[in-house]
Scaffold this motif. Structure first.
Motif, PDB file in Angstrom:
ATOM      1  N   ALA A 681       0.788  -1.152  -0.001  1.00 44.05           N
ATOM      2  CA  ALA A 681       0.005   0.062   0.085  1.00 44.05           C
ATOM      3  C   ALA A 681       0.823   1.298  -0.259  1.00 44.05           C
ATOM      4  CB  ALA A 681      -0.931   0.082   1.281  1.00 44.05           C
ATOM      5  N   GLN A 682       2.052   1.310   0.273  1.00 43.87           N
ATOM      6  CA  GLN A 682       3.120   2.437   0.573  1.00 43.87           C
ATOM      7  C   GLN A 682       4.292   2.315  -0.362  1.00 43.87           C
ATOM      8  OE1 GLN A 682       1.687   2.858   5.359  1.00 43.87           O
ATOM      9  NE2 GLN A 682       3.800   2.062   4.831  1.00 43.87           N
ATOM     10  N   ARG A 683       4.501   3.481  -0.983  1.00 42.05           N
ATOM     11  CA  ARG A 683       5.603   3.557  -2.110  1.00 42.05           C
ATOM     12  C   ARG A 683       6.082   4.922  -1.972  1.00 42.05           C
ATOM     13  NH1 ARG A 683       6.405  -1.236  -5.442  1.00 42.05           N
ATOM     14  NH2 ARG A 683       4.888  -2.781  -4.327  1.00 42.05           N
ATOM     15  N   TYR A 684       7.257   5.066  -2.199  1.00 43.40           N
ATOM     16  CA  TYR A 684       8.034   6.053  -2.618  1.00 43.40           C
ATOM     17  C   TYR A 684       8.773   5.914  -3.756  1.00 43.40           C
ATOM     18  CZ  TYR A 684      11.167  10.252  -2.446  1.00 43.40           C
ATOM     19  OH  TYR A 684      11.591  11.420  -2.427  1.00 43.40           O
ATOM     20  N   GLY A 685       8.023   6.522  -5.088  1.00 42.86           N
ATOM     21  CA  GLY A 685       8.282   6.061  -6.345  1.00 42.86           C
ATOM     22  C   GLY A 685       7.986   4.673  -6.652  1.00 42.86           C
ATOM     23  N   ALA A 686       9.023   3.671  -6.768  1.00 45.88           N
ATOM     24  CA  ALA A 686       8.879   2.455  -7.100  1.00 45.88           C
ATOM     25  C   ALA A 686       9.239   1.485  -5.911  1.00 45.88           C
ATOM     26  CB  ALA A 686       9.867   1.896  -8.144  1.00 45.88           C
ATOM     27  N   VAL A 687       9.818   2.064  -4.607  1.00 45.29           N
ATOM     28  CA  VAL A 687      10.308   1.498  -3.544  1.00 45.29           C
ATOM     29  C   VAL A 687       9.176   1.329  -2.530  1.00 45.29           C
ATOM     30  CG1 VAL A 687      11.939   1.214  -1.822  1.00 45.29           C
ATOM     31  CG2 VAL A 687      12.667   2.526  -4.132  1.00 45.29           C
ATOM     32  N   PRO A 688       8.889   0.048  -2.034  1.00 42.52           N
ATOM     33  CA  PRO A 688       7.672  -0.039  -0.891  1.00 42.52           C
ATOM     34  C   PRO A 688       8.318   0.460   0.365  1.00 42.52           C
ATOM     35  CG  PRO A 688       8.886  -2.129  -1.626  1.00 42.52           C
ATOM     36  CD  PRO A 688       9.358  -1.241  -2.727  1.00 42.52           C
ATOM     37  N   VAL A 689       7.515   1.200   1.112  1.00 44.58           N
ATOM     38  CA  VAL A 689       7.939   1.740   2.444  1.00 44.58           C
ATOM     39  C   VAL A 689       7.422   1.063   3.641  1.00 44.58           C
ATOM     40  CG1 VAL A 689       8.211   3.663   3.374  1.00 44.58           C
ATOM     41  CG2 VAL A 689       8.526   3.708   1.152  1.00 44.58           C
ATOM     42  N   PRO A 690       7.824   0.661   4.613  1.00 50.37           N
ATOM     43  CA  PRO A 690       7.428   0.195   5.806  1.00 50.37           C
ATOM     44  C   PRO A 690       6.852   1.489   6.540  1.00 50.37           C
ATOM     45  CG  PRO A 690       9.619  -0.042   6.052  1.00 50.37           C
ATOM     46  CD  PRO A 690       9.382   0.500   4.476  1.00 50.37           C
ATOM     47  N   GLY A 691       6.142   1.102   7.596  1.00 50.29           N
ATOM     48  CA  GLY A 691       5.658   2.123   8.827  1.00 50.29           C
ATOM     49  C   GLY A 691       4.395   2.503   8.771  1.00 50.29           C
ATOM     50  N   CYS A 692       4.030   2.923   9.634  1.00 50.13           N
ATOM     51  CA  CYS A 692       2.561   3.642   9.912  1.00 50.13           C
ATOM     52  C   CYS A 692       2.492   4.927  10.353  1.00 50.13           C
ATOM     53  CB  CYS A 692       1.874   2.502  10.972  1.00 50.13           C
ATOM     54  SG  CYS A 692       2.677   2.281  12.666  1.00 50.13           S
ATOM     55  N   THR A 693       1.337   5.341  10.714  1.00 49.26           N
ATOM     56  CA  THR A 693       1.137   6.862  10.866  1.00 49.26           C
ATOM     57  C   THR A 693       1.200   7.131  12.473  1.00 49.26           C
ATOM     58  OG1 THR A 693      -1.054   6.475  11.192  1.00 49.26           O
ATOM     59  CG2 THR A 693      -0.568   6.779   9.008  1.00 49.26           C
ATOM     60  N   GLU A 694       1.702   8.535  12.646  1.00 49.43           N
ATOM     61  CA  GLU A 694       1.748   9.105  13.945  1.00 49.43           C
ATOM     62  C   GLU A 694       0.325   8.950  14.770  1.00 49.43           C
ATOM     63  OE1 GLU A 694       3.439  12.914  15.975  1.00 49.43           O
ATOM     64  OE2 GLU A 694       2.733  13.241  13.969  1.00 49.43           O
ATOM     65  N   ALA A 695      -0.631   9.256  14.149  1.00 53.52           N
ATOM     66  CA  ALA A 695      -2.067   8.954  14.985  1.00 53.52           C
ATOM     67  C   ALA A 695      -2.041   7.626  15.167  1.00 53.52           C
ATOM     68  CB  ALA A 695      -3.203   9.193  13.754  1.00 53.52           C
ATOM     69  N   GLU A 696      -1.451   6.400  14.520  1.00 52.93           N
ATOM     70  CA  GLU A 696      -1.516   5.177  15.139  1.00 52.93           C
ATOM     71  C   GLU A 696      -0.852   4.779  16.182  1.00 52.93           C
ATOM     72  OE1 GLU A 696      -1.809   2.264  11.939  1.00 52.93           O
ATOM     73  OE2 GLU A 696      -1.079   3.750  11.070  1.00 52.93           O
ATOM     74  N   GLY A 697       0.281   5.621  16.660  1.00 51.48           N
ATOM     75  CA  GLY A 697       0.973   5.638  17.726  1.00 51.48           C
ATOM     76  C   GLY A 697       2.217   4.849  17.211  1.00 51.48           C
ATOM     77  N   CYS A 698       2.781   5.193  15.855  1.00 52.22           N
ATOM     78  CA  CYS A 698       3.900   4.704  15.580  1.00 52.22           C
ATOM     79  C   CYS A 698       5.314   5.628  15.748  1.00 52.22           C
ATOM     80  CB  CYS A 698       3.809   4.496  13.904  1.00 52.22           C
ATOM     81  SG  CYS A 698       2.484   3.161  13.668  1.00 52.22           S
ATOM     82  N   PHE A 699       6.343   5.056  16.309  1.00 53.53           N
ATOM     83  CA  PHE A 699       7.406   5.900  16.581  1.00 53.53           C
ATOM     84  C   PHE A 699       8.110   6.318  15.281  1.00 53.53           C
ATOM     85  CE2 PHE A 699      12.028   5.798  17.680  1.00 53.53           C
ATOM     86  CZ  PHE A 699      12.019   6.904  18.569  1.00 53.53           C
ATOM     87  N   ASP A 700       8.590   5.259  14.395  1.00 47.77           N
ATOM     88  CA  ASP A 700       9.155   5.788  13.058  1.00 47.77           C
ATOM     89  C   ASP A 700       8.148   5.695  12.214  1.00 47.77           C
ATOM     90  OD1 ASP A 700       8.952   2.841  13.836  1.00 47.77           O
ATOM     91  OD2 ASP A 700      10.253   2.057  12.397  1.00 47.77           O
ATOM     92  N   ARG A 701       7.317   6.782  12.117  1.00 46.65           N
ATOM     93  CA  ARG A 701       6.333   7.216  11.555  1.00 46.65           C
ATOM     94  C   ARG A 701       6.580   7.738   9.980  1.00 46.65           C
ATOM     95  NH1 ARG A 701       4.812  12.511   9.993  1.00 46.65           N
ATOM     96  NH2 ARG A 701       5.654  13.957  11.495  1.00 46.65           N
ATOM     97  N   ILE A 702       5.497   7.406   9.024  1.00 51.07           N
ATOM     98  CA  ILE A 702       5.601   7.666   7.808  1.00 51.07           C
ATOM     99  C   ILE A 702       4.385   8.539   7.718  1.00 51.07           C
ATOM    100  CG2 ILE A 702       7.269   6.315   6.971  1.00 51.07           C
ATOM    101  CD1 ILE A 702       3.633   5.966   6.132  1.00 51.07           C
ATOM    102  N   ARG A 703       4.010   9.577   6.492  1.00 55.82           N
ATOM    103  CA  ARG A 703       2.913  10.192   6.200  1.00 55.82           C
ATOM    104  C   ARG A 703       2.898  10.098   4.616  1.00 55.82           C
ATOM    105  NH1 ARG A 703       2.667  16.198   8.206  1.00 55.82           N
ATOM    106  NH2 ARG A 703       2.548  14.992  10.117  1.00 55.82           N
ATOM    107  N   THR A 704       1.713   9.510   4.289  1.00 54.18           N
ATOM    108  CA  THR A 704       1.506   9.605   2.897  1.00 54.18           C
ATOM    109  C   THR A 704       0.466  10.944   2.450  1.00 54.18           C
ATOM    110  OG1 THR A 704      -0.614   8.141   3.085  1.00 54.18           O
ATOM    111  CG2 THR A 704       1.267   6.959   2.854  1.00 54.18           C
ATOM    112  N   GLY A 705       0.635  10.987   1.312  1.00 59.72           N
ATOM    113  CA  GLY A 705      -0.008  12.356   0.474  1.00 59.72           C
ATOM    114  C   GLY A 705      -1.839  12.305   0.512  1.00 59.72           C
ATOM    115  N   GLY A 706      -2.113  11.237   1.122  1.00 57.44           N
ATOM    116  CA  GLY A 706      -3.543  11.223   0.908  1.00 57.44           C
ATOM    117  C   GLY A 706      -4.165   9.797   1.496  1.00 57.44           C
ATOM    118  N   GLU A 707      -5.594   9.552   1.026  1.00 55.04           N
ATOM    119  CA  GLU A 707      -6.250   8.430   1.396  1.00 55.04           C
ATOM    120  C   GLU A 707      -6.104   7.186   0.455  1.00 55.04           C
ATOM    121  OE1 GLU A 707     -10.359   9.553   1.408  1.00 55.04           O
ATOM    122  OE2 GLU A 707     -10.213  11.064   3.055  1.00 55.04           O
ATOM    123  N   LEU A 708      -6.114   5.985   1.145  1.00 53.71           N
ATOM    124  CA  LEU A 708      -6.307   4.743   0.398  1.00 53.71           C
ATOM    125  C   LEU A 708      -7.133   4.835  -0.808  1.00 53.71           C
ATOM    126  CD1 LEU A 708      -4.770   1.982   0.802  1.00 53.71           C
ATOM    127  CD2 LEU A 708      -6.867   1.203   1.864  1.00 53.71           C
ATOM    128  N   GLY A 709      -6.287   4.747  -1.699  1.00 53.00           N
ATOM    129  CA  GLY A 709      -7.122   4.603  -2.989  1.00 53.00           C
ATOM    130  C   GLY A 709      -7.945   3.176  -3.439  1.00 53.00           C
TER     131      GLY A 709
END
Length: 788
Positions: A681-709
């Motif tokens: 579900a998560q990419r940066y270009g062609a590279v898959p990216v692990p991690g979850c969001t700050e709201a979920e309580g993730c330390f090494d968090r990521i943020r995507t540019g919008g909602e799940l398509g």
């Protein structure tokens, strides 16, 4: 309403050769550049190690190396800082500021106003520490010469990056451009978050809106986040100081970090992360000290509500006396369709407090911005001083001398095992008593003061470097031999064993609810110190520090999943928010089997995220009245238990059943697997990216540019862990592991464009080369010697 916008706070082909060799750069330097000399050596992932005999040469090498990797990003950003985007790309297109992407016209008007306001000339004319030191001036001049040398040697038509190859807007930069970039960086938590409102000042003055009684500005949006741990000798297995740096800055544009190692023998030897266009390290280490920053919770500006004189839209009252606003005309050249240039003139109105904002300007009131960092460049010299400091005591002396950190906390550790936290950022001198007396809007999250009384001007401290800001004695500080930590919370629980209190409230509140990222980070430290995290014997090593930092825990799941699974067993069919009955057995089985992490292959992590986000959608009680936000927690927040409350899931709350049923129905309708993983579900270009969001309580968090398509993908990751650095400061020298999550170069043709991103995706780290022996041992070392 006023909406300050701190939101979502490339590159050239570097030589890759099979064997170590020496490259003599072409001799095209001007006579002025003849005094510069530097060596650029590149090791794994293109990391440049730049050495020179003086600051001018060091800047020269750095500017050249950075241009090799990111000339197009810098060229575009220089247009922004000069207020020239509309000339090349039209007025309506969005600017390249990823933290605040306003229209080119508004951006140009703001930056043209700043350039013509004379603030930069006045700051540069001041002696150190109020203005730049001789060393910093030489560094900036050398950086400009090095960048321009690369551009001249390569030629715009032959640039390796197709993004700006042959473009008319690419050209040499000036020292003024670099100083403007530094000035703008200092203003990130103030003026630069109000660019659009400042640019709209002239239009608002012409057509003030009627009074409606709703003249309270909205609080500023959240700045970029970060994590930081400084570990003292009591927290580490070997008794050495250690540091974790994990800034969460944008993954695109001019606010990315560039990894670099800068050396002047006998003077400076520092390695770390440096924001684009800045010729010094902001987060890094030397042989015996390491430091990092997180974004401070303190206020770094105040608004002043102006009382306008009767019948005068541009005259305001102070102590009952009329005072005319200043007016600064701003000309912006706009490219019309067909390429025809047209000049657009607007105006920015100013007050004794600062620029007047072009929003919420009524017939009786307006708002002015007072930015504590409006004329601050002291932080640039402060970073040079931190790079040269040998221990925490020297770091403290450097910060007391410069008092320039614009909007960040500082956390540091040294080889003796001292850990240190301080908010030395530039904060308006507004005491708690003055805030109560002068507050003009009832919003505890942002100071709006009464501009009609001179008694509401900022105060002064005897130990402050300048009037209007708090001095060191008032700042929250904590020195420990176990640890200090911060994840963009206030200073209060920097170390829960020694809560910080007694500082002015403008620095942040105490006894307040902590977000889940702060809680999980402090729990990770506690688990490591007790050995409860199953990573071995208690206490940190470099390896366990790395594993802790990238463990991908999800605290919301740890706190809420048991109750949800119990509800699943009792109610395999749940009611969606629209009343539809939904079978949830498979979803519940997926969540039960999920590992509770946000690794690439964590099956169920995305299902949990969408459920949790659904919980936070506004809900109504059965009687139709609005339910308070977060009212689904079973145990509410208790200030006496700030790290364990709120907790538990109230399964009788209507939001719970509805959130799970809604997400299951949505996944089913789109044909998405309930086992959707972060890697899918998560990419940066062609590279898959692990991690979850700050709201979920993730330390090494990521943020995507919008909602799940509908295809099971989020828009690309645009923010999150950006420059990870774990350092152990041993008597024999630093042991360091790093990863630059978006890689060194924004040039899609560069070998350094996605190599570290792929490494980050796999959970890998780079073993840093710091000593001469380590650098020289790299078998594919390349060296560029820059001489005139």
């Amino acid at each position: 309403m006023i909406r300050p916008a701190l939101r979502r706070p490339a590159a050239l082909l570097a030589p890759v050769l099979a064997a170590s060799f020496l490259v003599a750069a072409p001799a095209r330097a001007s006579a002025a550049e003849g005094r510069y000399a530097a060596d650029i050596r590149r090791t794994e992932y293109g990391v440049p190690h730049i050495s020179a005999k003086d600051h001018g040469g060091l800047g020269y090498g750095y500017g050249y190396a950075f241009a090799q990797d990111n000339v197009c990003v810098m060229a575009s950003w220089v247009l922004t800082l000069r207020g020239e985007r509309s000339r090349h790309f039209g007025a309506e297109a969005a600017s390249d500021d990823v933290m605040d992407p306003i229209s080119n016209l508004a951006s140009d008007a703001y930056y043209t106003y700043v350039r013509s306001s004379d603030v930069l000339r006045r700051v540069l004319a001041r002696p150190a520490p109020y203005g730049p030191s001789a060393e910093l001036r030489a560094l900036v001049d050398g950086y400009v010469a090095g960048y321009n040398r690369y551009l001249a040697d390569t030629g715009v038509a032959r640039l390796p990056d197709p993004t700006c190859r042959g473009k008319e807007w690419v050209g040499p930069i000036t020292a003024s451009d670099v100083w403007m970039n530094l000035l703008d960086l200092g203003r990130v938590a103030g003026s630069s978050s109000f660019k659009e409102a400042i640019a709209a000042s002239g239009q608002a003055a012409k057509k003030a809106k009627p009074d409606d009684g709703q003249d309270r500005p909205e609080p500023k949006a959240a700045a970029p986040g970060s994590n930081a741990w400084a570990l003292g000798r009591e927290a580490t297995r070997a008794g050495h100081g250690m540091l974790l740096a994990d800034p969460h800055f944008p993954w695109n544009g001019s606010r990315r970090f560039y990894q670099v190692h800068l050396t002047i023998p006998g003077v400076l030897d520092v390695s770390g992360g440096s924001l684009y266009g800045t010729p010094m390290v902001q987060i890094g280490h030397n042989a015996s000290l390491a430091w990092t920053h997180t974004v401070s919770h303190a206020q770094h500006f105040t608004l002043y509500r102006l009382t306008l004189a009767p019948g005068g839209r541009t005259t305001y009252l102070v102590d009952g006396k009329p005072e005319p606003m200043g007016r600064q005309d701003v000309q912006v050249v706009v490219r019309e369709p067909g390429g025809v240039p047209r000049e657009v003139t607007t105006a920015v109105h100013t007050s004794r407090y600062g620029p007047v904002l072009g929003m919420d300007w009524t017939e009786t009131n307006a708002f002015a911005l007072a930015d504590a960092n409006a004329a601050n460049l002291r932080f640039a010299d402060e970073w040079l001083a931190l790079a040269a400091a040998r221990d925490v005591a020297a770091l403290r002396r450097a910060q007391a001398a410069h008092q320039g950190m614009p909007f960040v906390y500082t956390l540091a550790a040294d080889a003796a095992g001292q850990a240190y936290f301080a908010d030395t950022s530039v904060v308006p001198h507004v005491t708690d008593e003055q805030a109560r007396r002068c507050r003009a809007a009832d919003d505890p999250r942002m100071l709006v003061l009464d501009g009609s009384r001179s008694a509401c001007l900022w105060g002064a401290d005897a130990d402050a470097v300048e009037p209007g800001i708090f001095g060191p004695a008032a700042q929250p500080r904590l020195a420990r031999t176990d640890y200090v930590a911060n994840a963009n919370a206030g200073p209060w629980l920097t170390n829960p064993a020694a809560p910080l209190t007694g500082y002015p409230r403008v620095y942040g509140d105490t006894r307040t609810r902590q977000d889940l990222r702060t809680r999980v980070g402090l729990d990770m430290i506690a688990e490591r110190l007790s050995g409860g995290d199953r990573l071995g014997a208690p206490g940190f090593t470099l390896e366990t520090l790395q594993r802790s930092a990238t463990g991908k825990r999800n605290l919301s799941a740890e706190l809420l999943r048991p109750e949800l699974l119990a509800l699943c067993r009792a109610k395999p069919v749940m009611t969606a928010s629209d009343g539809t009955k939904v079978e949830v057995r498979r979803a519940c089985a997926t969540l039960a089997a999920w590992d509770g992490r946000a690794r690439l292959d964590s099956r169920g992590a995305i299902l949990w995220r969408e459920f949790f986000l659904g919980l936070n959608v506004p809900h109504r009680r059965p009687d139709g009245t609005p339910a308070p936000p977060d009212s689904w927690w079973k145990v509410p927040f208790d200030a006496a238990q700030p790290l364990t409350t709120p907790r538990g899931l109230d399964v009788t709350h209507p939001a719970v059943e509805g959130a799970l049923a809604d997400v299951v129905r949505r996944f089913t309708a789109a044909g998405l697997p309930l086992t959707l993983t972060p890697g899918q579900a998560q990419r940066y270009g062609a590279v898959p990216v692990p991690g979850c969001t700050e709201a979920e309580g993730c330390f090494d968090r990521i943020r995507t540019g919008g909602e799940l398509g509908g295809q099971g993908r989020y828009p690309d990751v645009n923010t999150g862990s950006s420059f990870l650095m774990a350092v152990e400061l041993t008597p024999a020298g630093p042991r360091t592991r790093t990863v630059l999550t978006y890689s060194l170069s924004a040039n899609p043709a560069s070998p350094y464009h996605a190599d570290q991103t792929e490494l980050f995706s796999r959970g890998g780290w780079v073993t840093e080369r710091f000593t001469e022996a380590e650098i020289g041992a790299y078998p594919k070392l390349t060296t560029t010697r820059l001489r005139s």
